[in-house]
Design a protein around this motif. Structure first.
Motif, short mmCIF file in Angstrom:
data_model
loop_
_atom_site.label_atom_id
_atom_site.label_comp_id
_atom_site.label_asym_id
_atom_site.label_seq_id
_atom_site.Cartn_x
_atom_site.Cartn_y
_atom_site.Cartn_z
N LEU A 1 0.88 -1.17 0.00
CA LEU A 1 0.00 0.00 0.00
C LEU A 1 0.91 1.21 0.00
N ARG A 2 0.73 2.07 -0.97
CA ARG A 2 1.65 3.18 -1.19
C ARG A 2 0.90 4.38 -1.76
N PRO A 3 1.55 5.53 -1.79
CA PRO A 3 0.93 6.68 -2.44
C PRO A 3 0.75 6.42 -3.94
N PHE A 4 -0.27 7.03 -4.50
CA PHE A 4 -0.49 6.94 -5.94
C PHE A 4 0.57 7.75 -6.67
N SER A 5 0.84 7.33 -7.90
CA SER A 5 1.72 8.11 -8.77
C SER A 5 1.02 8.28 -10.12
N ILE A 6 1.53 9.18 -10.90
CA ILE A 6 0.98 9.44 -12.23
C ILE A 6 1.09 8.18 -13.10
N ASP A 7 2.03 7.31 -12.78
CA ASP A 7 2.21 6.07 -13.55
C ASP A 7 1.08 5.07 -13.32
N ASP A 8 0.20 5.32 -12.35
CA ASP A 8 -0.90 4.40 -12.04
C ASP A 8 -2.14 4.63 -12.91
N ASP B 1 -3.56 1.69 -14.97
CA ASP B 1 -4.05 0.62 -14.09
C ASP B 1 -5.37 1.02 -13.43
N VAL B 2 -5.47 2.27 -13.00
CA VAL B 2 -6.71 2.75 -12.38
C VAL B 2 -7.84 2.73 -13.40
N PHE B 3 -7.54 3.10 -14.63
CA PHE B 3 -8.58 3.10 -15.67
C PHE B 3 -9.18 1.70 -15.85
N LEU B 4 -8.38 0.66 -15.67
CA LEU B 4 -8.88 -0.70 -15.84
C LEU B 4 -10.03 -1.02 -14.89
N TYR B 5 -9.99 -0.48 -13.66
CA TYR B 5 -11.12 -0.73 -12.77
C TYR B 5 -12.10 0.44 -12.75
N THR C 1 -19.87 6.11 -5.90
CA THR C 1 -20.64 7.34 -6.10
C THR C 1 -20.34 8.01 -7.44
N TRP C 2 -19.26 7.61 -8.09
CA TRP C 2 -18.92 8.22 -9.37
C TRP C 2 -19.17 7.25 -10.52
N PRO C 3 -19.47 7.79 -11.69
CA PRO C 3 -19.75 6.93 -12.85
C PRO C 3 -18.47 6.30 -13.39
N VAL D 1 -9.57 7.49 -20.67
CA VAL D 1 -8.45 7.54 -19.74
C VAL D 1 -8.17 8.96 -19.25
N SER D 2 -8.59 9.97 -20.00
CA SER D 2 -8.39 11.36 -19.55
C SER D 2 -9.21 11.64 -18.28
N GLN D 3 -10.37 11.00 -18.14
CA GLN D 3 -11.16 11.14 -16.90
C GLN D 3 -10.37 10.57 -15.72
N THR D 4 -9.75 9.43 -15.96
CA THR D 4 -8.98 8.78 -14.91
C THR D 4 -7.77 9.64 -14.54
N GLU D 5 -7.12 10.19 -15.54
CA GLU D 5 -5.97 11.05 -15.27
C GLU D 5 -6.38 12.23 -14.40
N ARG D 6 -7.49 12.86 -14.73
CA ARG D 6 -7.99 14.00 -13.95
C ARG D 6 -8.33 13.54 -12.52
N SER D 7 -8.98 12.39 -12.40
CA SER D 7 -9.37 11.88 -11.10
C SER D 7 -8.15 11.55 -10.24
N VAL D 8 -7.17 10.88 -10.82
CA VAL D 8 -5.95 10.55 -10.08
C VAL D 8 -5.26 11.83 -9.62
N LYS D 9 -5.13 12.80 -10.51
CA LYS D 9 -4.47 14.06 -10.16
C LYS D 9 -5.23 14.83 -9.09
N ASP D 10 -6.58 14.86 -9.20
CA ASP D 10 -7.39 15.66 -8.28
C ASP D 10 -7.67 14.99 -6.94
N HIS D 11 -7.77 13.64 -6.95
CA HIS D 11 -8.26 12.96 -5.75
C HIS D 11 -7.29 11.97 -5.12
N PHE D 12 -6.28 11.52 -5.86
CA PHE D 12 -5.40 10.48 -5.34
C PHE D 12 -3.99 10.96 -5.05
#
Length: 190
Positions: A21-28, A31-35, A46-48, A53-64
């Motif tokens: 278990l580790r901090p998220f990185s931009i390289d994830d 992998d995050v998009f897959l789920y 709660t989210w659709p 993948v651009s949605q995932t990138e924004r989500s990772v940057k904003d929330h993770f």
């Protein structure tokens, strides 16, 4: 007063035999998009589902990224992020709430139970919390089984407690107290 955020910052990596278990990185992001793009995985979130993948990138940057208490679940054998577990501490009440998500490809392998146990150990050993809570929606009983495996106890059902994606869900509540976790650890180590 204990500085929970500082303690979490001092323990950014939690490790078991199979997981980190580790901090998220931009390289994830991929992998995050897959789920995050899997409708079955996101059904009770709660989210659709992400459609790009651009949605995932924004989500990772904003929330993770750089979010204290949000951990990427990395499968050591594959060196990839297979999910997320989030520890939200309520300082006034000396407790925390946990949420998690896991790539469907990795369900039924005890990865989430392993992750939750690492978070419970952090919560009770280092953060010295009194209580850790988690919920799941009726229909998502697999999530409840994870909580039960980790010693959390059923506390009740909130009828139509939340509205997610235009549907009212009954919410199942679980929790574990520090004293119960300590007693369970003693039994495990006998």
């Amino acid at each position: 007063m204990m500085d929970y955020n500082e303690i979490i910052k001092e323990n950014p990596i939690l490790e078991s035999n199979r997981l980190i278990l580790r901090p998220f990185s931009i390289d994830d992001i991929n992998d995050v998009f897959l789920y995050a793009g899997d409708d079955i995985v996101t059904k009770y979130l709660t989210w659709p589902s992400h459609t790009d993948v651009s949605q995932t990138e924004r989500s990772v940057k904003d929330h993770f990224l750089d979010k204290i208490g949000t951990f990427a679940i990395e499968l050591k054998a594959e060196h990839r992020c297979i999910g997320c577990i989030d520890l939200r501490v309520c300082t006034d009440d000396n407790k925390a709430n946990i949420g998690y998500v896991l790539n469907r490809k990795y369900w039924n392998n005890n990865y989430m139970s392993e992750s939750l146990n690492l978070i419970l150990e952090l919560s009770f050993s280092k953060l010295e919390l009194n209580r850790v809570e988690a919920t799941h929606y009726v229909g998502n009983e697999g999530s409840g089984r994870v909580m039960q495996k980790c010693g959390m106890k059923y506390e009740g059902l909130g009828l139509q407690e939340v509205k997610v994606k235009n549907f009212f869900y009954d919410v199942v509540h679980y929790a574990i107290l520090k004293e119960d976790w300590i007693n369970a650890m003693k039994v495990k180590n006998l």
